[in-house]
Design an enzyme around this catalytic site. Structure first.
Site, short mmCIF file in Angstrom:
data_model
loop_
_atom_site.label_atom_id
_atom_site.label_comp_id
_atom_site.label_asym_id
_atom_site.label_seq_id
_atom_site.Cartn_x
_atom_site.Cartn_y
_atom_site.Cartn_z
N ASP A 222 -25.10 -12.82 -4.58
CA ASP A 222 -24.77 -11.36 -3.49
C ASP A 222 -24.65 -11.53 -2.15
OD1 ASP A 222 -27.01 -10.65 -1.92
OD2 ASP A 222 -27.70 -11.42 -1.02
N HIS A 223 -23.63 -10.64 -2.39
CA HIS A 223 -22.34 -9.75 -1.41
C HIS A 223 -22.02 -8.80 -1.61
CE1 HIS A 223 -20.95 -13.69 -0.58
NE2 HIS A 223 -21.16 -14.54 -1.76
N GLU A 296 -17.86 -15.25 6.84
CA GLU A 296 -17.98 -14.50 7.74
C GLU A 296 -17.36 -12.30 7.98
OE1 GLU A 296 -16.63 -15.32 12.56
OE2 GLU A 296 -15.99 -16.86 10.67
N GLY A 363 -24.14 -29.76 0.74
CA GLY A 363 -24.39 -30.93 2.00
C GLY A 363 -25.18 -31.47 2.54
#
Length: 480
Positions: A222-223, A296, A363
């Site tokens: 999803d970009h 970003e 993470g």
């Protein structure tokens, strides 16, 4: 059984002349990995049999071995190896570089060495010199086991240098053969080659082929432009959920989802409506993958705000609670930490009674969120890393695993793929490690290890989609 050596490593061949060292090295290692005293003698002298050039050749060999090890390159030292001081020096260099080091012990009978030497048309060793080497060998072969190598091998063993993840894969592959376990496989599409005119046909063909070959799911990133880990920003790149809607009409069985939708990219209620629509139109095959969003530069390019990590985690936690409410009956309001949705009407509801929510990330904070709210969490890393991440899951949450995976039908095919696909000037071994390059059998062992670590679905991104058939051979080993 083939012995797998970790890439990179140092391999020291030890034995008298005519014991078979050069032949063995040529059979198991690419020429560029072999540092041969004979070849260096030809370089600094009139030929490989120019004995007068030996001193210069050995001096050059020391320089080459030292420089290769310092650069972290697999180095096969093809010389007599009878000088203990040299061997220990090479072992020390390997240790300083953090590389494995093995010796190969060529204990060929003396009469066989003499016979081979007599039959040589070139590079024949003077009889008295060979006798001296054979005499020295008696003590050398006893010393090898005390010098501290990771292993001392016999040349009867076939050997191959492989990425670290495959070093123990022989045993795992044998376990899969003897006591097979099931494992689902997904295909992640991360590139869209071929030009815009043919993109529709290309992506349809890939999905249809994946379904035919036994993949259980097809995922897309999803970009909104290509990410730097994969390619260049201006490469063709399709919007994810539109692509999945198209693939819903092109396929009949595979599940369809994003790996994963950045939580900042869309209004979350709108995302829920998109996923519900895909589930209805695909006949109940949608998977909603969500993640923190990390790119970003993509946000800046599209004029979107890029909140702090804490703000994005707050949004992700709200989203994981809101989406199931949207997909459920009624229109009750949702009031979260940062999201406020007065009316959660979303009809038609998904066909699946419970549309799966998958969280992407490895993470601790992400894993804790997944453990609390999600159906699955997608992680990275080897089997040991997966086991560590599984410790955060205290309730039934599926572990999916994403990796770039280059599959060759056999060693020769794999070597061809590596040299064909690696970026210009890239170290072949480092590229192979980056893409988890292995044969079908290697990959069966790797995925068996991942399954034993808790993975229920292995999602692979293929650097070359022409290797789908080879990947299908891996999948077939996990079909129960």
């Amino acid at each position: 059984m083939e012995l797998k050596l970790p890439s990179p490593c140092v391999v020291i061949l030890v034995g008298p002349g005519a014991s078979g060292k050069s032949t063995w090295a040529a059979e198991h290692f690419a020429p560029d990995l072999i540092v041969s005293s004979d070849r260096l003698r030809a370089l600094v002298g009139s030929g490989e049999d120019d004995i007068a050039a030996s001193t210069d050749a050995f001096a050059l060999l020391e320089v080459v071995v030292e420089r290769r090890i310092a650069r972290g390159l697999t180095t096969v030292v093809d010389t007599l190896g009878l000088d203990k001081e040299r061997r220990v020096r090479w072992l020390g260099l390997a240790r300083e570089a953090g590389m494995a080091c093995v010796a190969v012990r060529f204990d060929t009978p003396a009469e066989e060495c003499r016979r081979r030497n007599r039959e040589r048309s070139a590079k024949r060793i003077p009889a008295d010199v060979l006798t001296g080497q054979l005499r020295a060998w008696r003590s050398v072969k006893e010393e090898l086991g005390e010098e501290g190598y990771d292993d001392v091998l016999a040349p009867e063993a076939a050997a191959r240098v492989v990425p670290e993840v495959f070093v123990e894969s022989n045993a795992a592959q044998a376990r899969q053969s003897e006591a097979p376990v099931g494992l689902r496989f997904g295909l992640q599409v991360s590139r869209y080659p071929g030009g815009r005119e043919g993109l529709g046909a290309w992506v349809r063909e890939v999905a249809e082929r994946a379904e035919q070959l036994g993949f259980d799911a097809v995922y897309v990133m999803d970009h909104f432009r290509q990410i730097p880990q994969v390619g260049r920003a201006w490469e063709d790149f399709l919007e994810s959920w539109t692509t999945l809607g198209y693939l819903a009409a092109c396929t009949t069985r595979v599940r369809l989802g994003t790996l994963v939708s950045g939580i900042t990219y869309r209004n979350v209620a709108h995302l829920g409506k998109i996923a519900a629509t895909l589930d209805v139109l695909s006949g109940g095959r949608a998977v909603c993958g969500v993640g923190l969003a990390w790119f970003e530069a993509e946000h800046k390019a599209y004029g979107w705000p890029f909140p702090s990590v804490n703000d994005r985690y707050a949004l992700l936690e709200d989203a994981l609670q809101l989406l199931p409410v949207l997909w459920g009956p009624g229109n009750k309001p949702f009031h979260g930490k940062v999201l406020d949705v007065p009316d959660t009407t979303c009809y038609p509801r998904p066909l699946q009674e419970h549309l799966p929510l998958l969280v992407g990330g490895s993470g601790p904070r992400t894993l804790r969120l997944a453990n609390r709210y999600a159906d699955a969490v997608n992680v990275f890393g080897d089997a040991a890393a997966v086991r560590e991440r599984a410790k955060y899951l205290t309730r039934p949450v599926e572990l999916t695993h994403l990796s770039t995976t280059l599959v060759g039908k056999d060693k020769n095919h794999l070597d061809q793929l590596i040299h064909q696909l690696r970026p210009r000037n890239a170290n072949p071994e480092k590229y192979a490690a980056t893409v988890n390059a292995g044969t079908v059998d290697d990959q069966i062992g790797r995925f068996r290890e991942l399954s034993e670590a808790g993975v229920t679905e292995a999602i692979i991104s293929l650097p070359d989609l022409d290797t789908l058939d080879a990947a299908a051979e891996v999948i077939s080993a996990f079909r129960m």
